[in-house]
Design a protein around this motif. Structure first.
Motif, PDB file in Angstrom:
ATOM      1  N   PRO A 147      -3.418   4.008  18.973  1.00  0.00           N
ATOM      2  CA  PRO A 147      -2.426   4.272  17.926  1.00  0.00           C
ATOM      3  C   PRO A 147      -1.249   3.302  17.966  1.00  0.00           C
ATOM      4  CG  PRO A 147      -3.127   6.327  18.938  1.00  0.00           C
ATOM      5  CD  PRO A 147      -3.690   5.211  19.782  1.00  0.00           C
ATOM      6  N   ASP A 148      -1.092   2.570  19.083  1.00  0.00           N
ATOM      7  CA  ASP A 148      -0.006   1.602  19.213  1.00  0.00           C
ATOM      8  C   ASP A 148      -0.420   0.183  18.806  1.00  0.00           C
ATOM      9  OD1 ASP A 148       1.728   3.568  20.253  1.00  0.00           O
ATOM     10  OD2 ASP A 148       0.894   3.285  22.257  1.00  0.00           O
ATOM     11  N   ASP A 149      -1.700  -0.012  18.488  1.00  0.00           N
ATOM     12  CA  ASP A 149      -2.206  -1.341  18.132  1.00  0.00           C
ATOM     13  C   ASP A 149      -1.948  -1.591  16.645  1.00  0.00           C
ATOM     14  OD1 ASP A 149      -3.557  -3.685  17.642  1.00  0.00           O
ATOM     15  OD2 ASP A 149      -5.433  -3.053  18.588  1.00  0.00           O
ATOM     16  N   ARG A 150      -0.737  -1.969  16.328  1.00  0.00           N
ATOM     17  CA  ARG A 150      -0.335  -2.106  14.928  1.00  0.00           C
ATOM     18  C   ARG A 150      -1.158  -3.153  14.183  1.00  0.00           C
ATOM     19  NH1 ARG A 150       3.981  -0.663  11.739  1.00  0.00           N
ATOM     20  NH2 ARG A 150       4.193  -1.971   9.896  1.00  0.00           N
ATOM     21  N   GLU A 151      -1.456  -4.255  14.824  1.00  0.00           N
ATOM     22  CA  GLU A 151      -2.195  -5.325  14.163  1.00  0.00           C
ATOM     23  C   GLU A 151      -3.556  -4.828  13.675  1.00  0.00           C
ATOM     24  OE1 GLU A 151      -3.892  -8.896  12.793  1.00  0.00           O
ATOM     25  OE2 GLU A 151      -1.801  -8.312  13.061  1.00  0.00           O
ATOM     26  N   THR A 152      -4.314  -4.171  14.572  1.00  0.00           N
ATOM     27  CA  THR A 152      -5.636  -3.696  14.177  1.00  0.00           C
ATOM     28  C   THR A 152      -5.543  -2.569  13.156  1.00  0.00           C
ATOM     29  OG1 THR A 152      -6.515  -4.319  16.351  1.00  0.00           O
ATOM     30  CG2 THR A 152      -7.849  -2.833  15.033  1.00  0.00           C
ATOM     31  N   LEU A 153      -4.551  -1.699  13.300  1.00  0.00           N
ATOM     32  CA  LEU A 153      -4.385  -0.609  12.338  1.00  0.00           C
ATOM     33  C   LEU A 153      -4.007  -1.140  10.960  1.00  0.00           C
ATOM     34  CD1 LEU A 153      -2.620   2.117  14.501  1.00  0.00           C
ATOM     35  CD2 LEU A 153      -4.991   2.074  13.737  1.00  0.00           C
ATOM     36  N   ASP A 154      -3.231  -2.214  10.907  1.00  0.00           N
ATOM     37  CA  ASP A 154      -2.916  -2.829   9.618  1.00  0.00           C
ATOM     38  C   ASP A 154      -4.189  -3.348   8.953  1.00  0.00           C
ATOM     39  OD1 ASP A 154      -0.207  -2.315   9.645  1.00  0.00           O
ATOM     40  OD2 ASP A 154       0.361  -4.296  10.408  1.00  0.00           O
ATOM     41  N   ARG A 155      -5.078  -3.921   9.754  1.00  0.00           N
ATOM     42  CA  ARG A 155      -6.344  -4.421   9.210  1.00  0.00           C
ATOM     43  C   ARG A 155      -7.217  -3.258   8.721  1.00  0.00           C
ATOM     44  NH1 ARG A 155      -6.179 -10.174   8.870  1.00  0.00           N
ATOM     45  NH2 ARG A 155      -5.018 -10.935  10.661  1.00  0.00           N
ATOM     46  N   ALA A 156      -7.186  -2.154   9.451  1.00  0.00           N
ATOM     47  CA  ALA A 156      -7.941  -0.970   9.024  1.00  0.00           C
ATOM     48  C   ALA A 156      -7.380  -0.412   7.727  1.00  0.00           C
ATOM     49  CB  ALA A 156      -7.895   0.091  10.122  1.00  0.00           C
ATOM     50  N   CYS A 157      -6.066  -0.413   7.625  1.00  0.00           N
ATOM     51  CA  CYS A 157      -5.419   0.017   6.393  1.00  0.00           C
ATOM     52  C   CYS A 157      -5.835  -0.890   5.234  1.00  0.00           C
ATOM     53  CB  CYS A 157      -3.905  -0.013   6.573  1.00  0.00           C
ATOM     54  SG  CYS A 157      -2.952   0.510   5.125  1.00  0.00           S
ATOM     55  N   ASP A 158      -5.940  -2.179   5.498  1.00  0.00           N
ATOM     56  CA  ASP A 158      -6.361  -3.126   4.464  1.00  0.00           C
ATOM     57  C   ASP A 158      -7.756  -2.788   3.933  1.00  0.00           C
ATOM     58  OD1 ASP A 158      -3.996  -4.531   4.664  1.00  0.00           O
ATOM     59  OD2 ASP A 158      -4.810  -6.091   5.972  1.00  0.00           O
ATOM     60  N   LEU A 159      -8.645  -2.336   4.817  1.00  0.00           N
ATOM     61  CA  LEU A 159      -9.985  -1.974   4.365  1.00  0.00           C
ATOM     62  C   LEU A 159      -9.923  -0.787   3.413  1.00  0.00           C
ATOM     63  CD1 LEU A 159     -12.997  -2.563   4.539  1.00  0.00           C
ATOM     64  CD2 LEU A 159     -13.136  -0.953   6.447  1.00  0.00           C
ATOM     65  N   GLY A 160      -9.119   0.215   3.761  1.00  0.00           N
ATOM     66  CA  GLY A 160      -8.966   1.354   2.867  1.00  0.00           C
ATOM     67  C   GLY A 160      -8.402   0.944   1.515  1.00  0.00           C
ATOM     68  N   ILE A 161      -7.424   0.051   1.526  1.00  0.00           N
ATOM     69  CA  ILE A 161      -6.837  -0.424   0.270  1.00  0.00           C
ATOM     70  C   ILE A 161      -7.880  -1.185  -0.551  1.00  0.00           C
ATOM     71  CG2 ILE A 161      -5.154  -2.031  -0.722  1.00  0.00           C
ATOM     72  CD1 ILE A 161      -3.231  -1.200   1.508  1.00  0.00           C
ATOM     73  N   ALA A 162      -8.699  -2.009   0.121  1.00  0.00           N
ATOM     74  CA  ALA A 162      -9.758  -2.733  -0.587  1.00  0.00           C
ATOM     75  C   ALA A 162     -10.722  -1.756  -1.254  1.00  0.00           C
ATOM     76  CB  ALA A 162     -10.514  -3.644   0.381  1.00  0.00           C
ATOM     77  N   PHE A 163     -11.102  -0.707  -0.526  1.00  0.00           N
ATOM     78  CA  PHE A 163     -12.006   0.301  -1.087  1.00  0.00           C
ATOM     79  C   PHE A 163     -11.384   0.947  -2.326  1.00  0.00           C
ATOM     80  CE2 PHE A 163     -14.372   1.603   3.076  1.00  0.00           C
ATOM     81  CZ  PHE A 163     -14.939   0.337   3.142  1.00  0.00           C
ATOM     82  N   GLN A 164     -10.106   1.314  -2.224  1.00  0.00           N
ATOM     83  CA  GLN A 164      -9.470   2.027  -3.330  1.00  0.00           C
ATOM     84  C   GLN A 164      -9.293   1.132  -4.543  1.00  0.00           C
ATOM     85  OE1 GLN A 164      -9.186   5.204  -3.255  1.00  0.00           O
ATOM     86  NE2 GLN A 164      -8.293   5.404  -5.300  1.00  0.00           N
ATOM     87  N   LEU A 165      -8.974  -0.120  -4.335  1.00  0.00           N
ATOM     88  CA  LEU A 165      -8.870  -1.049  -5.461  1.00  0.00           C
ATOM     89  C   LEU A 165     -10.220  -1.176  -6.172  1.00  0.00           C
ATOM     90  CD1 LEU A 165      -6.641  -3.833  -3.852  1.00  0.00           C
ATOM     91  CD2 LEU A 165      -5.950  -2.237  -5.660  1.00  0.00           C
ATOM     92  N   ALA A 166     -11.301  -1.218  -5.390  1.00  0.00           N
ATOM     93  CA  ALA A 166     -12.636  -1.256  -5.991  1.00  0.00           C
ATOM     94  C   ALA A 166     -12.905   0.015  -6.791  1.00  0.00           C
ATOM     95  CB  ALA A 166     -13.693  -1.441  -4.909  1.00  0.00           C
ATOM     96  N   ASN A 167     -12.543   1.166  -6.215  1.00  0.00           N
ATOM     97  CA  ASN A 167     -12.726   2.439  -6.921  1.00  0.00           C
ATOM     98  C   ASN A 167     -11.955   2.469  -8.237  1.00  0.00           C
ATOM     99  OD1 ASN A 167     -14.453   3.690  -5.119  1.00  0.00           O
ATOM    100  ND2 ASN A 167     -12.818   4.664  -3.953  1.00  0.00           N
ATOM    101  N   ILE A 168     -10.704   2.017  -8.188  1.00  0.00           N
ATOM    102  CA  ILE A 168      -9.867   2.042  -9.389  1.00  0.00           C
ATOM    103  C   ILE A 168     -10.471   1.162 -10.472  1.00  0.00           C
ATOM    104  CG2 ILE A 168      -7.635   1.306 -10.311  1.00  0.00           C
ATOM    105  CD1 ILE A 168      -6.401   2.274  -7.640  1.00  0.00           C
ATOM    106  N   ALA A 169     -10.927  -0.038 -10.097  1.00  0.00           N
ATOM    107  CA  ALA A 169     -11.537  -0.938 -11.076  1.00  0.00           C
ATOM    108  C   ALA A 169     -12.789  -0.317 -11.688  1.00  0.00           C
ATOM    109  CB  ALA A 169     -11.868  -2.272 -10.415  1.00  0.00           C
ATOM    110  N   ARG A 170     -13.627   0.275 -10.852  1.00  0.00           N
ATOM    111  CA  ARG A 170     -14.874   0.880 -11.336  1.00  0.00           C
ATOM    112  C   ARG A 170     -14.626   2.101 -12.223  1.00  0.00           C
ATOM    113  NH1 ARG A 170     -18.186   3.743  -6.785  1.00  0.00           N
ATOM    114  NH2 ARG A 170     -16.360   5.094  -7.002  1.00  0.00           N
ATOM    115  N   ASP A 171     -13.607   2.893 -11.879  1.00  0.00           N
ATOM    116  CA  ASP A 171     -13.424   4.214 -12.496  1.00  0.00           C
ATOM    117  C   ASP A 171     -12.387   4.242 -13.613  1.00  0.00           C
ATOM    118  OD1 ASP A 171     -15.287   5.080 -10.660  1.00  0.00           O
ATOM    119  OD2 ASP A 171     -13.805   5.924  -9.275  1.00  0.00           O
TER     120      ASP A 171
END
Length: 303
Positions: A147-171
């Motif tokens: 939970p203290d690994d901010r760099e990796t968590l930021d990258r994980a957050c980026d994946l979620g954002i990428a997924f949601q942007l794809a969802n928004i475009a599709r839907d």
């Protein structure tokens, strides 16, 4: 509890059920438990059953308050009497999952309940964080990221954002039918699309341009997330890279279809999904060679 979560996934998301098989057993079971909680909250917020059906939700404020109360109890290690919320408690106890991510996700459900719409591109990313980026952070912790690994968590957050942007475009079309629109108001103004008229035929070329913009933004966040896979164990990296490719294809297909993007729902064919599973295995085995993509210019969560 795991059996209940597994049954929930089987009925609620065949894609997640398939993807979770790529994890080792402890990670897979924790991911399934986390999914059960996310699914329960989503169903409460949207008036659905395992992601299906839905309609007008009565007393949404009361439902959100109950959701927050049960979540707080679960995170405090107390029994809730609801297997989905108890599942969250188990995951939190075993992984040290920060409580703020769970509460941030509920804040995302509250935004939808308020019929909130983004005014700016930064508003769009904030929404994507609340409904998907925070899930990326939680999944990273489930995969063993500190939970203290901010760099990796930021990258994980980026994946979620990428997924949601794809969802928004599709839907875009589906959202319009229930009077929702996640395209920033400033974007619509920029291309001179009147409020509430973006799905009308005369505006399709301009809408296609905005959908391509969403896909382009999603590609930047996907690339960042792939860099984060370098920090994961093989099987977790395998799952992340496969999911990134599959969801990335959704955004890319929406952009490729142009004005016809909403004539038929975009999905990834089974053969293409299997292709990404194979490709991702090769990439995960050589994850130390994955490109290191800077996060310069990408939206970054506050905590």
């Amino acid at each position: 509890m795991v059996a209940h979560a597994r049954a929930t996934i089987a009925r609620g998301s065949q894609s997640f059920a398939a993807a979770s098989r790529l994890f080792d057993r402890p990670t897979r079971e924790r991911a399934q438990l986390l999914y059960a909680w996310c699914r329960a909250c989503d169903d409460i917020a949207d008036g659905q059953v395992l992601g299906h059906g839905g309609g007008a939700v009565q007393d949404i404020s009361a439902k959100l308050s109950r959701m927050r109360m049960l979540t707080a109890k679960a995170l405090a290690g107390e029994a809730t009497g609801d297997p989905a919320f108890d599942a969250l408690g188990v995951v939190a106890a075993e992984t040290g999952l920060p409580a703020r991510y769970a509460h941030d996700l509920i804040d995302g459900f509250a935004l939808d309940a308020q019929e909130w719409r983004p005014r700016s591109e930064q508003d769009l990313y904030l929404y994507c964080y609340h409904v998907a980026g925070t899930v990326g952070c939680m999944m990273a912790v489930v995969m063993g990221v500190s939970p203290d690994d901010r760099e990796t968590l930021d990258r994980a957050c980026d994946l979620g954002i990428a997924f949601q942007l794809a969802n928004i475009a599709r839907d875009i079309g589906e959202d319009n039918r229930v009077d929702r629109c996640y395209l920033p108001i400033e974007w619509l103004v920029e291309v001179d699309i009147p409020p509430g008229e973006h799905m009308k035929p005369p505006f399709r070329p301009r809408l296609a341009m905005l959908a391509k913009r969403l896909a382009d933004r999603a590609a930047h966040y996907e690339a960042s997330a792939r860099t984060g896979a370098r920090a994961l164990p093989f099987r977790s990296a395998w799952a992340v890279l496969a999911a990134a490719g599959i969801y990335g294809d959704i955004a890319r297909e929406v952009a490729a279809r142009g004005t016809a993007a909403w004539d038929q729902r975009v999905s990834t064919a089974r053969a293409d999904k299997l292709g990404w599973v194979v490709t991702a295995a090769w990439q995960a085995a050589r994850r130390d060679r994955l490109p290191v993509t800077a996060r310069d210019g990408l939206w970054t969560r506050a905590g």
